[in-house]
Design a protein around this motif. Structure first.
Motif, PDB file in Angstrom:
ATOM      1  N   LEU A   1      19.621   4.507  -0.577  1.00 22.07           N
ATOM      2  CA  LEU A   1      18.448   5.452  -0.979  1.00 22.07           C
ATOM      3  C   LEU A   1      17.557   4.595  -1.827  1.00 22.07           C
ATOM      4  O   LEU A   1      16.301   4.487  -1.711  1.00 22.07           O
ATOM      5  CB  LEU A   1      18.701   6.719  -1.366  1.00 22.07           C
ATOM      6  N   GLU A   2      18.358   3.955  -2.968  1.00 17.58           N
ATOM      7  CA  GLU A   2      17.642   2.912  -3.997  1.00 17.58           C
ATOM      8  C   GLU A   2      16.960   1.930  -3.066  1.00 17.58           C
ATOM      9  O   GLU A   2      15.734   1.564  -3.417  1.00 17.58           O
ATOM     10  CB  GLU A   2      18.479   2.534  -4.948  1.00 17.58           C
ATOM     11  N   VAL A   3      17.519   1.150  -2.193  1.00 16.60           N
ATOM     12  CA  VAL A   3      16.778  -0.029  -1.463  1.00 16.60           C
ATOM     13  C   VAL A   3      15.715   0.508  -0.775  1.00 16.60           C
ATOM     14  O   VAL A   3      14.582  -0.128  -0.638  1.00 16.60           O
ATOM     15  CB  VAL A   3      18.029  -0.242  -0.633  1.00 16.60           C
ATOM     16  N   ALA A   4      15.987   1.703  -0.037  1.00 19.66           N
ATOM     17  CA  ALA A   4      14.604   2.350   0.682  1.00 19.66           C
ATOM     18  C   ALA A   4      13.542   2.648  -0.134  1.00 19.66           C
ATOM     19  O   ALA A   4      12.451   2.344   0.146  1.00 19.66           O
ATOM     20  CB  ALA A   4      15.085   3.398   1.479  1.00 19.66           C
ATOM     21  N   ALA A   5      13.789   3.175  -1.330  1.00 20.15           N
ATOM     22  CA  ALA A   5      12.814   3.427  -2.240  1.00 20.15           C
ATOM     23  C   ALA A   5      12.147   2.021  -2.865  1.00 20.15           C
ATOM     24  O   ALA A   5      10.830   2.195  -2.986  1.00 20.15           O
ATOM     25  CB  ALA A   5      13.383   4.372  -3.548  1.00 20.15           C
ATOM     26  N   ALA A   6      12.919   1.318  -3.074  1.00 16.32           N
ATOM     27  CA  ALA A   6      12.270  -0.029  -3.638  1.00 16.32           C
ATOM     28  C   ALA A   6      11.374  -0.827  -2.619  1.00 16.32           C
ATOM     29  O   ALA A   6      10.506  -1.015  -2.755  1.00 16.32           O
ATOM     30  CB  ALA A   6      13.430  -1.170  -3.812  1.00 16.32           C
ATOM     31  N   ASP A   7      11.977  -0.670  -1.406  1.00  7.20           N
ATOM     32  CA  ASP A   7      11.062  -1.088  -0.357  1.00  7.20           C
ATOM     33  C   ASP A   7       9.728  -0.247  -0.017  1.00  7.20           C
ATOM     34  O   ASP A   7       8.525  -1.077   0.123  1.00  7.20           O
ATOM     35  CB  ASP A   7      11.609  -0.988   1.113  1.00  7.20           C
ATOM     36  N   ALA A   8       9.768   1.011  -0.213  1.00  7.07           N
ATOM     37  CA  ALA A   8       8.609   1.631  -0.447  1.00  7.07           C
ATOM     38  C   ALA A   8       7.482   1.552  -1.146  1.00  7.07           C
ATOM     39  O   ALA A   8       6.233   1.635  -0.831  1.00  7.07           O
ATOM     40  CB  ALA A   8       8.986   3.455  -0.135  1.00  7.07           C
TER      41      ALA A   8
END
Length: 300
Positions: free
Chosen positions: A21-28
């Motif tokens: 979830l943190e990786v996806a948030a960083a990507d976003a």
């Protein structure tokens, strides 16, 4: 700025799924990231640990978001990244100042419960422990090491009902030492237990769930904060600006709880890179705030 996640132990080419979830948030929010091999780092092989980290083209700040690191492993990571033109947001001294409770206590000052520290190298024999606790009389205490408690084993390995009840002290501390085993960091810390505003009781451990918030502070300012537990709570803590200015770290967490007797107390500090996100804090909000901060490198 770049984020550094731990690699997945099963698929080394991608981040650990625990941080998905943190990786996806960083990507976003457009934050670049790389992966560090946590197991290689813990084994002392910094070259293998950083084999998937591309060097920085110019001085670039890195924010690590991964599993807790022992201070010697953090030192190695910091040096290894510097050799690649990358600067961890907190230097090793700053990491210690928030990660190790004895190092943090001078900065917490009177804003935190009275505590006594017993280093492992000074000996953790029972007469030594009982003599050190005499100052607390019959007050209730909690025990932890320099980094972690066993709060989810509240009644067995964390909470001591009375410091002068030697049988109770030996039972709880004995359980704590046995269960920490080789993972014990530094020694023991005994802290006065202050009754806090209750929100509930953990259904499995019996641990009291107080009104407690986790605040992330970046360069002396609140980056983002949220209740520590899954229980909804709209009563946020006060500023604690003076305390935040005392801490010699660019990025740290501060856990705050409301006393039943009135006012708020600082439970502890943590390095912001290894502090977990509270259940109610959306990773999207955390990474949006992190991207907006965008820390600049410090002169070496």
């Amino acid at each position: 700025m770049r984020v550094l996640f731990c690699t997945d132990p099963l698929v080394a080419s991608r981040p650990d799924r625990a941080f998905a979830l943190e990786v996806a948030a960083a990507d976003a929010v457009g934050l670049a990231w790389s992966c560090v091999d946590f197991e290689a780092l813990a084994a002392g092989d910094v070259t293998a640990a950083l084999r998937r980290v591309r060097p920085g083209e110019a001085a670039e700040v890195v924010v690590y978001r991964g599993w807790m690191l022992r201070v010697e492993h953090y030192d190695t990571l910091y040096s290894g990244l510097l050799a690649r033109g990358l600067q961890l947001v907190n230097d090793p001294a700053a990491y210690r100042s928030a990660h190790l409770l004895p190092a943090a206590l001078p900065f917490l000052g009177d804003d935190t419960p009275d505590s006594v520290v017993l280093p492992r190298e000074a000996g953790l024999e029972w007469p030594h422990i009982e003599a050190a606790l005499a100052r607390f009389g019959g007050r209730a205490l909690v025990v932890k090491d320099y980094v972690k408690s066993r709060k989810h084993e509240w009644n067995d390995a964390c909470f001591i009902r009375a410091a002068d009840d030697h049988l109770e002290v030996r039972r709880v501390v004995g359980n704590f030492l046995e269960r920490q085993g080789d993972d014990l960091v530094g020694g023991l810390v005994f802290r006065v237990y202050e009754p806090l505003v209750p929100l509930g009781i953990h259904p499995r451990s019996g641990m009291p769930l107080p009104r407690e918030w986790r605040r992330f502070v970046a360069d002396g300012r609140v980056l983002v904060e949220a209740p520590a537990w899954e229980i909804a709570d709209a009563t946020a803590p006060p500023a604690f600006d003076e305390l935040a200015r005392r801490v010699p770290s660019r990025f740290f967490s501060l856990d705050l709880a409301e006393r039943q007797a009135g006012g708020w107390t600082a439970i502890e500090l943590g390095d912001g890179q290894v502090a977990g996100l509270p259940p109610s804090l959306d990773p999207a909000d955390f990474y949006a705030a992190l991207a907006a901060w965008d820390p600049r490198p410090l002169a070496s």
